[in-house]
Design a protein around this motif. Structure first.
Motif, PDB file in Angstrom:
ATOM      1  N   MET A 138      14.309 -17.154 -25.983  1.00  0.00           N
ATOM      2  CA  MET A 138      14.771 -17.310 -24.625  1.00  0.00           C
ATOM      3  C   MET A 138      14.897 -18.804 -24.322  1.00  0.00           C
ATOM      4  SD  MET A 138      13.007 -16.066 -21.062  1.00  0.00           S
ATOM      5  CE  MET A 138      11.412 -16.733 -21.426  1.00  0.00           C
ATOM      6  N   ILE A 139      15.955 -19.171 -23.648  1.00  0.00           N
ATOM      7  CA  ILE A 139      16.148 -20.563 -23.251  1.00  0.00           C
ATOM      8  C   ILE A 139      15.342 -20.830 -21.984  1.00  0.00           C
ATOM      9  CG2 ILE A 139      17.800 -22.285 -22.426  1.00  0.00           C
ATOM     10  CD1 ILE A 139      19.882 -20.969 -24.239  1.00  0.00           C
ATOM     11  N   ILE A 140      14.489 -21.824 -22.063  1.00  0.00           N
ATOM     12  CA  ILE A 140      13.652 -22.217 -20.925  1.00  0.00           C
ATOM     13  C   ILE A 140      14.308 -23.324 -20.121  1.00  0.00           C
ATOM     14  CG2 ILE A 140      11.445 -23.299 -20.321  1.00  0.00           C
ATOM     15  CD1 ILE A 140      10.240 -21.626 -22.610  1.00  0.00           C
ATOM     16  N   GLY A 141      14.993 -24.213 -20.804  1.00  0.00           N
ATOM     17  CA  GLY A 141      15.656 -25.306 -20.111  1.00  0.00           C
ATOM     18  C   GLY A 141      16.707 -25.969 -20.966  1.00  0.00           C
ATOM     19  N   VAL A 142      17.698 -26.553 -20.308  1.00  0.00           N
ATOM     20  CA  VAL A 142      18.766 -27.296 -20.970  1.00  0.00           C
ATOM     21  C   VAL A 142      18.909 -28.629 -20.251  1.00  0.00           C
ATOM     22  CG1 VAL A 142      21.229 -27.370 -21.532  1.00  0.00           C
ATOM     23  CG2 VAL A 142      20.015 -25.186 -21.586  1.00  0.00           C
ATOM     24  N   GLY A 143      19.035 -29.686 -21.005  1.00  0.00           N
ATOM     25  CA  GLY A 143      19.259 -31.002 -20.421  1.00  0.00           C
ATOM     26  C   GLY A 143      20.392 -31.702 -21.136  1.00  0.00           C
ATOM     27  N   ILE A 144      21.152 -32.479 -20.400  1.00  0.00           N
ATOM     28  CA  ILE A 144      22.220 -33.294 -20.983  1.00  0.00           C
ATOM     29  C   ILE A 144      22.171 -34.660 -20.321  1.00  0.00           C
ATOM     30  CG2 ILE A 144      23.936 -32.424 -19.334  1.00  0.00           C
ATOM     31  CD1 ILE A 144      26.038 -32.741 -21.611  1.00  0.00           C
ATOM     32  N   ASP A 145      22.497 -35.696 -21.076  1.00  0.00           N
ATOM     33  CA  ASP A 145      22.538 -37.035 -20.504  1.00  0.00           C
ATOM     34  C   ASP A 145      23.530 -37.882 -21.280  1.00  0.00           C
ATOM     35  OD1 ASP A 145      21.131 -38.717 -18.404  1.00  0.00           O
ATOM     36  OD2 ASP A 145      21.053 -40.037 -20.158  1.00  0.00           O
ATOM     37  N   VAL A 146      24.096 -38.866 -20.595  1.00  0.00           N
ATOM     38  CA  VAL A 146      24.985 -39.836 -21.227  1.00  0.00           C
ATOM     39  C   VAL A 146      24.518 -41.234 -20.850  1.00  0.00           C
ATOM     40  CG1 VAL A 146      26.971 -38.284 -21.270  1.00  0.00           C
ATOM     41  CG2 VAL A 146      26.649 -39.815 -19.334  1.00  0.00           C
ATOM     42  N   ALA A 147      24.787 -42.177 -21.726  1.00  0.00           N
ATOM     43  CA  ALA A 147      24.443 -43.576 -21.464  1.00  0.00           C
ATOM     44  C   ALA A 147      25.592 -44.453 -21.961  1.00  0.00           C
ATOM     45  CB  ALA A 147      23.151 -43.949 -22.188  1.00  0.00           C
ATOM     46  N   ALA A 148      26.005 -45.374 -21.127  1.00  0.00           N
ATOM     47  CA  ALA A 148      27.013 -46.356 -21.533  1.00  0.00           C
ATOM     48  C   ALA A 148      26.331 -47.339 -22.491  1.00  0.00           C
ATOM     49  CB  ALA A 148      27.572 -47.077 -20.317  1.00  0.00           C
ATOM     50  N   ILE A 149      26.826 -47.426 -23.702  1.00  0.00           N
ATOM     51  CA  ILE A 149      26.163 -48.224 -24.737  1.00  0.00           C
ATOM     52  C   ILE A 149      26.092 -49.699 -24.358  1.00  0.00           C
ATOM     53  CG2 ILE A 149      26.283 -48.965 -27.157  1.00  0.00           C
ATOM     54  CD1 ILE A 149      27.518 -46.126 -27.725  1.00  0.00           C
ATOM     55  N   ASP A 150      27.177 -50.286 -23.890  1.00  0.00           N
ATOM     56  CA  ASP A 150      27.170 -51.710 -23.507  1.00  0.00           C
ATOM     57  C   ASP A 150      26.194 -51.967 -22.369  1.00  0.00           C
ATOM     58  OD1 ASP A 150      29.000 -52.339 -25.463  1.00  0.00           O
ATOM     59  OD2 ASP A 150      30.719 -52.420 -24.089  1.00  0.00           O
ATOM     60  N   ARG A 151      26.203 -51.103 -21.383  1.00  0.00           N
ATOM     61  CA  ARG A 151      25.291 -51.266 -20.244  1.00  0.00           C
ATOM     62  C   ARG A 151      23.836 -51.145 -20.680  1.00  0.00           C
ATOM     63  NH1 ARG A 151      25.017 -47.094 -15.341  1.00  0.00           N
ATOM     64  NH2 ARG A 151      23.219 -47.991 -14.331  1.00  0.00           N
ATOM     65  N   PHE A 152      23.566 -50.180 -21.569  1.00  0.00           N
ATOM     66  CA  PHE A 152      22.208 -50.021 -22.085  1.00  0.00           C
ATOM     67  C   PHE A 152      21.793 -51.265 -22.870  1.00  0.00           C
ATOM     68  CE2 PHE A 152      19.036 -48.543 -25.137  1.00  0.00           C
ATOM     69  CZ  PHE A 152      18.108 -47.988 -24.274  1.00  0.00           C
ATOM     70  N   GLY A 153      22.687 -51.788 -23.697  1.00  0.00           N
ATOM     71  CA  GLY A 153      22.403 -53.007 -24.449  1.00  0.00           C
ATOM     72  C   GLY A 153      22.126 -54.190 -23.549  1.00  0.00           C
ATOM     73  N   ALA A 154      22.878 -54.299 -22.464  1.00  0.00           N
ATOM     74  CA  ALA A 154      22.649 -55.395 -21.507  1.00  0.00           C
ATOM     75  C   ALA A 154      21.274 -55.252 -20.861  1.00  0.00           C
ATOM     76  CB  ALA A 154      23.752 -55.400 -20.450  1.00  0.00           C
ATOM     77  N   SER A 155      20.861 -54.030 -20.571  1.00  0.00           N
ATOM     78  CA  SER A 155      19.527 -53.806 -20.000  1.00  0.00           C
ATOM     79  C   SER A 155      18.440 -54.230 -20.980  1.00  0.00           C
ATOM     80  CB  SER A 155      19.340 -52.329 -19.643  1.00  0.00           C
ATOM     81  OG  SER A 155      20.194 -51.958 -18.598  1.00  0.00           O
ATOM     82  N   LEU A 156      18.638 -53.921 -22.261  1.00  0.00           N
ATOM     83  CA  LEU A 156      17.667 -54.329 -23.281  1.00  0.00           C
ATOM     84  C   LEU A 156      17.594 -55.847 -23.385  1.00  0.00           C
ATOM     85  CD1 LEU A 156      18.294 -51.779 -26.191  1.00  0.00           C
ATOM     86  CD2 LEU A 156      16.352 -51.837 -24.611  1.00  0.00           C
ATOM     87  N   GLU A 157      18.723 -56.521 -23.265  1.00  0.00           N
ATOM     88  CA  GLU A 157      18.738 -57.992 -23.336  1.00  0.00           C
ATOM     89  C   GLU A 157      18.054 -58.615 -22.121  1.00  0.00           C
ATOM     90  OE1 GLU A 157      22.574 -59.701 -24.160  1.00  0.00           O
ATOM     91  OE2 GLU A 157      22.904 -58.315 -25.834  1.00  0.00           O
ATOM     92  N   ARG A 158      18.295 -58.048 -20.935  1.00  0.00           N
ATOM     93  CA  ARG A 158      17.685 -58.579 -19.708  1.00  0.00           C
ATOM     94  C   ARG A 158      16.182 -58.373 -19.676  1.00  0.00           C
ATOM     95  NH1 ARG A 158      21.812 -56.018 -17.203  1.00  0.00           N
ATOM     96  NH2 ARG A 158      20.455 -54.331 -16.510  1.00  0.00           N
TER      97      ARG A 158
END
Length: 122
Positions: free
Chosen positions: A1-21
């Protein structure tokens, strides 16, 4: 039985900029196994962004409760490349409350976007 489903997306450049900051952000979000390849080389931004998306999708599959620790979930791969999840601590406790017995995860990154789907099965 499926209890939960999750989906997410992340902009790679934006994520990289966050890591740099915020250089210490990576250590707060990822385990050593997620940060580094088996060779010891640090993973690239796209690989980290898709793992971040997987952790966000995992939280959504669990109902997005507060108090989950990012390091209590690890995205890793079988030798074939198939992605898997290992959970402990706060994530395992919430999964146990819901009756989760298995995880299914799919990762992709293309055209500057990292995406992940997580299914919690019980």
């Amino acid at each position: 039985m499926i209890i939960g489903v999750g989906i997410d997306v992340a902009a790679i450049d934006r994520f990289g900029a966050s890591l740099e900051r915020t250089p210490r952000m990576a250590e707060r979000l990822f385990t050593e196994g997620e940060l580094y390849l088996p060779s010891g080389e640090r993973r690239g931004t796209a690989s980290l962004a898709v793992r971040f998306a997987a952790k966000e999708a995992l939280a959504k599959a669990l109902g997005a409760p507060s108090g989950l620790n990012w390091l209590d979930a690890e995205v890793y791969s079988e030798p074939s490349g198939r992605p898997l999840l290992k959970v402990g601590g706060t994530v395992a406790a919430r999964a146990s409350e819901l009756g989760v017995t298995a995880w299914h995860v799919s990762l992709s990154h293309d055209a500057g976007v990292a995406s992940a789907v997580v299914i919690a099965e019980g």
